[in-house]
Design an enzyme around this catalytic site. Structure first.
Site, mmCIF file in Angstrom:
data_model
loop_
_atom_site.group_PDB
_atom_site.id
_atom_site.type_symbol
_atom_site.label_atom_id
_atom_site.label_comp_id
_atom_site.label_asym_id
_atom_site.label_seq_id
_atom_site.Cartn_x
_atom_site.Cartn_y
_atom_site.Cartn_z
ATOM 1 N N LYS A 202 0.879 -1.182 0.000
ATOM 2 C CA LYS A 202 0.000 0.000 0.000
ATOM 3 C C LYS A 202 0.906 1.218 0.000
ATOM 4 O O LYS A 202 1.438 1.612 1.030
ATOM 5 C CB LYS A 202 -0.879 -0.034 1.259
ATOM 6 N N GLU B 143 9.470 1.286 11.171
ATOM 7 C CA GLU B 143 10.562 2.246 10.991
ATOM 8 C C GLU B 143 9.906 3.621 11.027
ATOM 9 O O GLU B 143 9.215 4.016 10.103
ATOM 10 C CB GLU B 143 11.266 1.951 9.672
ATOM 11 N N CYS C 43 13.795 9.781 7.052
ATOM 12 C CA CYS C 43 13.670 9.213 8.405
ATOM 13 C C CYS C 43 14.990 9.344 9.146
ATOM 14 O O CYS C 43 15.009 9.609 10.337
ATOM 15 C CB CYS C 43 13.242 7.764 8.328
ATOM 16 N N GLU D 9 10.553 15.317 15.541
ATOM 17 C CA GLU D 9 10.883 15.169 14.129
ATOM 18 C C GLU D 9 10.164 16.269 13.342
ATOM 19 O O GLU D 9 8.939 16.382 13.399
ATOM 20 C CB GLU D 9 10.445 13.793 13.630
#
Ligand code: NAI
Ligand code: MG
Length: 483
Positions: A179, A254, A288, A385
């Site tokens: 997906k 992750e 990331c 983040e």
């Protein structure tokens, strides 16, 4: 209208064929460089996911399940070769879809090809062991596929993440349902088409684009899925893990990070400087493993600020196809997230700032690359983040303080240490809390060969390298009593 490799992009790829989503609904795919609509993509829903999982199960009971490890390797190698042959087209699609500057998009194509090559070569090298046991026994282990693996991927590095997760899963013999993200899914569609052309058996890979809350939630909750691999936000990662708990299936998560580079007074500053900045602005900071925190020992602190600020003043953000160092963010929504962080830094010292290039389209999702200095370690800009071209610099006095600040977030994905002192390199490699530690370099995510993954809020499980094959396989112990 964009047609990846001649494919009509409003379709799903299920059981080896291009099919319209069952509900017949589509979503607009936006080009973040100018805000224009690239094309319509499928708005896949639970019914499409059901069909994809069923196709994957059939593949496991059919040709794909019977393929030998060598045959799996061979088809992955063919996919890798086709990826390379289509480098220009794939890079252009990724650039338009993600807003990624063309040079960076080309690097992702090469990484995808490398993943296919690596896992092609690894497929027939994953094996079990024999175990000494009681008299009269022979005991051995088998490494088997989980079965159907679900892959929910984000928009920042579609090709790299397909390579590392789908590549490894196929090498072991799983059948995949992928997906892709609603913001960017063209290269996922192109990849499926290349896999079809390479002769991957029907159902071994299925791709259902759609919204996270619809197609994504349906996939992660599906009882026919035997393993879930997710890359994305912490919030959605928790939902994925909760669904996996319901079905008692393993997950690999992750979830990004706040990765530091630690620069000691004895560092080779000239060598470090390009890494310090590039690791923060690559893919407009939407990485990331971006290095968003720069920790510098007092003796070099002013010098590093000055040098990084000089680099920032040269940075220009512009359309992906103009191939400047920085593209737009993936969406206006992501731009709003990053701008809200910039606003929270209003009381901080801006040490350096780039520009949005003259003539960059009004409708593009551009932000100015921004470098903050003297940031307190507990400030939101040093803790959370941001996922944009924003870095913070912080001073430290000694090694203990450096470790305390570096490890002082809830994340733990990547870290690096710059020092000429060999003993300190070894100590820091042990003390830094991260899934990957770089000494005198920084690789956002590292190479195809290097196991990768996080600790803490960065997630758990490892992808990339040979290690991924352990995660995408399940161990069976066979104990034979023969006297
Ligand atoms: P997200 O986590 O919502 O999206 C990632 C993937 O998860 C997409 O395919 C999305 O459709 C899917 N998804 C969303 N909701 C879902 C659900 N309920 N069930 C199943 N799948 C679902 O990330 P988003 O909203 O695009 O970005 C927000 C923030 O997340 C970013 O600012 C960044 O901080 C972080 N992020 C981290 C990434 C990484 O590489 N670790 C990648 C993308 C985002
Ligand atoms: Mg989301």
């Amino acid at each position: 209208m964009v047609t990846p490799l001649g494919i009509e992009p409003s379709q799903c790829f299920v059981a080896g064929a291009w099919v319209a989503p069952r509900a017949g609904e589509t979503l607009d795919l936006i080009n973040p460089s100018d805000g224009s609509t690239l094309c319509a993509i499928a708005r896949g829903q639970a019914g499409d996911i059901d069909a994809a999982v069923e196709a994957a199960q059939s593949a496991l009971n059919g040709d794909w399940g019977k393929a030998t490890a060598a045959e799996r390797g061979r088809v992955l190698a063919r996919i890798g070769a086709l990826v390379l042959e289509n480098t220009d087209e794939l890079a252009r699609l990724e650039a338009m879809d993600v807003g990624k500057p063309l040079t960076q998009a080309r690097a992702d194509v090469l990484a995808l090809a490398r993943y296919m090559e690596f896992y092609a070569g690894a497929a027939d090298k994953l094996h079990g062991q024999t175990i000494p046991y009681l008299d009269g026994y022979t005991v051995y282990t088998l490494r088997e596929p989980h079965g159907v693996t679900g892959h929910i991927i984000p928009w920042n590095y579609p090709m790299q993440i397909i390579g590392r997760s789908v590549g490894a899963a196929l090498a072991v013999g799983n059948a995949c349902v992928l997906k892709p993200a609603e913001e960017a899914c063209l290269t996922a569609l192109a990849f499926a088409e290349l896999a079809r052309r390479a002769g991957l058996p029907a159902g071994a890979l299925n791709v259902v684009p759609g919204l996270g809350a619809e197609a994504g939630a349906a996939l992660s909750a599906h009882p026919g899925v035997n393993h879930m691999s997710f890359t994305g936000s912490v919030g959605v990662g928790k939902l994925i893990q909760a669904s996996a708990a319901e079905n008692i299936v393993p997950v690999t998560l992750e979830l990004g990070g706040k990765s530091p580079q630690v620069v000691f007074d004895d560092a080779d500053l000239e060598a470090a400087l390009p890494f310090l900045v590039n690791a923060g602005i690559q893919n407009a900071g939407q990485t990331c493993s971006a290095s968003s925190r720069i920790l510098v020992q007092r003796g070099l602190y002013d010098q590093v600020i000055e040098a990084m600020a000089a680099r920032y003043s040269q940075l220009r953000a512009g359309p992906a196809l103009d191939d400047l160092e920085v593209g737009p963010l993936v969406s206006m929504r992501q731009k709003a997230i990053v701008e809200s962080f910039l606003a929270k830094g209003a009381d901080l010292l801006i040490a350096g700032q780039g520009r949005v290039n003259d003539g960059a389209p009004e409708g593009g999702a551009y932000v100015r690359p921004t470098l903050f200095a003297d940031v307190p370690p507990d400030h939101t800009l040093a803790q959370d983040e941001i996922f944009g071209p924003v870095q913070v610099i912080m001073p430290f006095d000694d090694e203990d303080e450096a470790v305390a600040i570096a490890n002082g977030t809830e994340f733990g994905l990547v870290a690096s240490c710059w020092t000429r002192d060999g003993a300190r390199q070894m100590r820091m490699a042990k003390r830094l809390r991260a899934g990957q530690v770089f000494l005198n370099n920084y690789g956002a995510g590292g190479g195809v060969e290097l196991p990768f993954g996080g600790t803490g809020l960065s997630g758990h499980g490892r992808e990339k390298g040979f290690e991924a094959l352990y995660g995408f396989s399940v161990l069976k112990t066979v104990a034979a009593l023969h006297g």
